[in-house]
Design an enzyme around this catalytic site. Structure first.
Site, PDB file in Angstrom:
ATOM      1  CB  SER A  94      -0.964  -0.002   1.186  1.00  0.00           C
ATOM      2  OG  SER A  94      -0.295  -0.298   2.381  1.00  0.00           O
ATOM      3  CG  HIS A 137      -3.738  -0.602  -2.373  1.00  0.00           C
ATOM      4  ND1 HIS A 137      -4.177   0.697  -2.286  1.00  0.00           N
ATOM      5  CD2 HIS A 137      -3.440  -0.991  -1.114  1.00  0.00           C
ATOM      6  CE1 HIS A 137      -4.121   1.080  -1.026  1.00  0.00           C
ATOM      7  NE2 HIS A 137      -3.678   0.080  -0.290  1.00  0.00           N
ATOM      8  CE  LYS A 166      -7.486   1.362   0.809  1.00  0.00           C
ATOM      9  NZ  LYS A 166      -6.863   0.359   1.651  1.00  0.00           N
TER      10      LYS A 166
HETATM   11  C1  LIG Z   1      -6.841   0.194   3.081  1.00  0.00           C
HETATM   12  C2  LIG Z   1      -6.315  -1.161   3.367  1.00  0.00           C
HETATM   13  C3  LIG Z   1      -6.978  -2.023   4.248  1.00  0.00           C
HETATM   14  C4  LIG Z   1      -8.139  -1.562   5.083  1.00  0.00           C
HETATM   15  O1  LIG Z   1      -9.296  -1.424   4.334  1.00  0.00           O
HETATM   16  P1  LIG Z   1     -10.438  -0.436   4.880  1.00  0.00           P
HETATM   17  O2  LIG Z   1     -11.643  -0.856   4.146  1.00  0.00           O
HETATM   18  O3  LIG Z   1      -9.969   0.938   4.561  1.00  0.00           O
HETATM   19  O4  LIG Z   1     -10.530  -0.679   6.361  1.00  0.00           O
HETATM   20  C5  LIG Z   1      -6.508  -3.291   4.384  1.00  0.00           C
HETATM   21  N1  LIG Z   1      -5.412  -3.713   3.717  1.00  0.00           N
HETATM   22  C6  LIG Z   1      -4.732  -2.907   2.886  1.00  0.00           C
HETATM   23  C7  LIG Z   1      -3.535  -3.426   2.166  1.00  0.00           C
HETATM   24  C8  LIG Z   1      -5.156  -1.597   2.696  1.00  0.00           C
HETATM   25  O5  LIG Z   1      -4.476  -0.781   1.904  1.00  0.00           O
END
Ligand SMILES: *Cc1c(COP(=O)(O)O)cnc(C)c1O
Length: 402
Positions: A193, A221, A253
């Site tokens: 990330s 992602h 995302k």
């Molecule tokens: C953003 C993210 C999460 C968490 O997801 P949310 O829905 O924002 O709680 C988990 N793992 C990774 C790799 C992330 O980038």
């Protein structure tokens, strides 16, 4: 009042004051180390043209990779969902909060990911806590990449299993670690990330197979961005459910909505429903969000041009940055970090960009390892090529040795 009681009260009051002092000291310490975090107040929806505290800015820090967070069809779906289902789900999924809208989204996600079942979680953080604690416990061994997302590390810590972290994407080191113990899970981000690089998923699948472990892939992602129709990193590598039995994806995302899911076998999903505490003991998300995510899924699959546009922007950015002599990371994804080193420098860079009305996040420890603070530039299909050029112009002016 008896004097003993008075003394006990004074002791308690002092303890409360000490805690206040201790907390204030801790805040002062991170401030002094340039690690204090502050929230900016956004006055516009998530999109390239941000308004921050009333001021227009060009936004390069969101995760809205496909430009769907403010999409009219998804907004309409959310409104229709609210008309049909109201706002609150009213209770947890296992009580009576599991609506047909949630269920339809689960079925579509299962089909999209090519797995028998999918299970919705309120957030990706909760999905990771729930799935790791449901699959591993005391006496088990969980292997994780050093740069895994905090939620994956927290999940392993909460599970009481032994957590062993291997050097970033180093499958050889992982195999040596596995050799002297029984592995239960191998857990990795698919796209890291804060770095944007892809995990060596095919080699990890082989290591998991040899080690008798399940591979758990967090595709927060990659989902929507990579693979055929945005099916994600596993599809990108052509890995099936046997090679990577546990797939986690998020809907906040690239999907531009909110929430997360785990996809896998019938047995996996039933296990999570029975044992994942972050699934069981929380209110289901509003059904209207599921209606919105269903619409988003349709658009993710349909609008191939969004992924194509995004890849063009990534190429444009990388070419421009390399012409400027900037040290690019090995990333083909919309996450394009620019290493600063110290937290102070990352902050100075981010502030310099902000002065040119460009919004880029300074990512500092503990989100990234000490000495690797960076700008995390993220691109979206909603950006125009000229937006990328404006960013490059501003980067060219950065005080590189600040
Ligand atoms: C953003 C993210 C999460 C968490 O997801 P949310 O829905 O924002 O709680 C988990 N793992 C990774 C790799 C992330 O980038």
């Amino acid at each position: 009042m008896r004097s003993e009681t008075v003394i006990r009260q004074v002791v308690r009051m002092t303890a409360r004051q000490t805690l206040e002092t201790e907390l204030r000291l801790r805040l002062e310490q991170i401030e002094a180390r340039d690690l204090y975090r502050r929230r900016r107040i956004q006055d516009a929806p998530q999109q390239p043209r941000a308004i921050v505290a009333g001021r227009p800015m060009l936004n390069f820090c969101g995760n809205d990779y496909l430009g769907l967070a403010n999409h009219p069809e998804i907004i309409a779906a959310l409104c229709e969902g609210a008309d049909r289902w109201g706002v609150g789900s009213g209770s947890a999924h296992l009580v009576n909060g599991h609506s047909r809208a949630h269920h339809a989204l689960e079925e579509s996600l299962a089909e999209f990911t090519g797995r028998p079942r999918a299970l919705l979680f309120s957030t990706g953080y909760m999905a990771n806590l729930g799935l790791i604690t449901a699959l591993a416990g005391r006496g088990d061994c969980v292997f994780e990449d050093r740069l895994n997302h905090a939620s994956l590390l927290d999940g392993a810590l909460l599970s009481r299993a032994t957590l062993r972290r291997y050097p970033h994407s180093d499958v050889g080191a992982l195999e040596r670690l596995i050799a002297d113990g029984a592995a239960r899970l191998i857990v990795t981000d698919a796209v890291f990330s804060m770095d944007g690089d892809l995990a060596p998923l095919p080699a990890l699948a082989v290591a998991a197979h040899k080690g008798g472990a399940w591979l758990v892939v967090d595709d927060a992602h990659g989902f929507g961005v990579l693979g055929r129709g945005g099916r994600g990193a596993l599809d990108h590598f052509g890995l099936n459910a046997d090679e990577a039995p546990v797939l986690m994806g998020t809907l906040g995302k690239a999907f531009g909505v909110f929430g997360a899911f785990v996809a896998g076998s019938e047995t996996l999903i039933e296990t999570l429903i029975q044992f994942a505490r972050s699934y069981i003991y929380t209110t289901a998300t509003p059904p209207a969000l599921a209606v919105a995510a269903l619409k988003s899924l349709e658009i993710v699959e349909r609008d191939t041009w969004r992924r194509e546009r995004l890849m063009e922007l990534i190429a444009r950015f990388r070419q421009g940055a390399s012409q400027l002599g900037l040290a690019l990371a090995d990333s083909r994804t919309p996450i394009q970090p620019l290493l600063a080193g110290s937290a102070a420098r990352a902050l100075a860079w981010s502030e310099a960009l902000e002065a040119s009305a460009i919004l880029v996040g300074a990512i500092r420890p503990p989100t990234v390892p000490e000495g690797t603070a960076r700008l995390r530039i993220s691109l979206s299909a909603a950006h125009a090529p000229q937006d990328v050029d404006r960013l490059l112009d501003a980067l060219a002016e950065l005080p590189m040795h600040a």
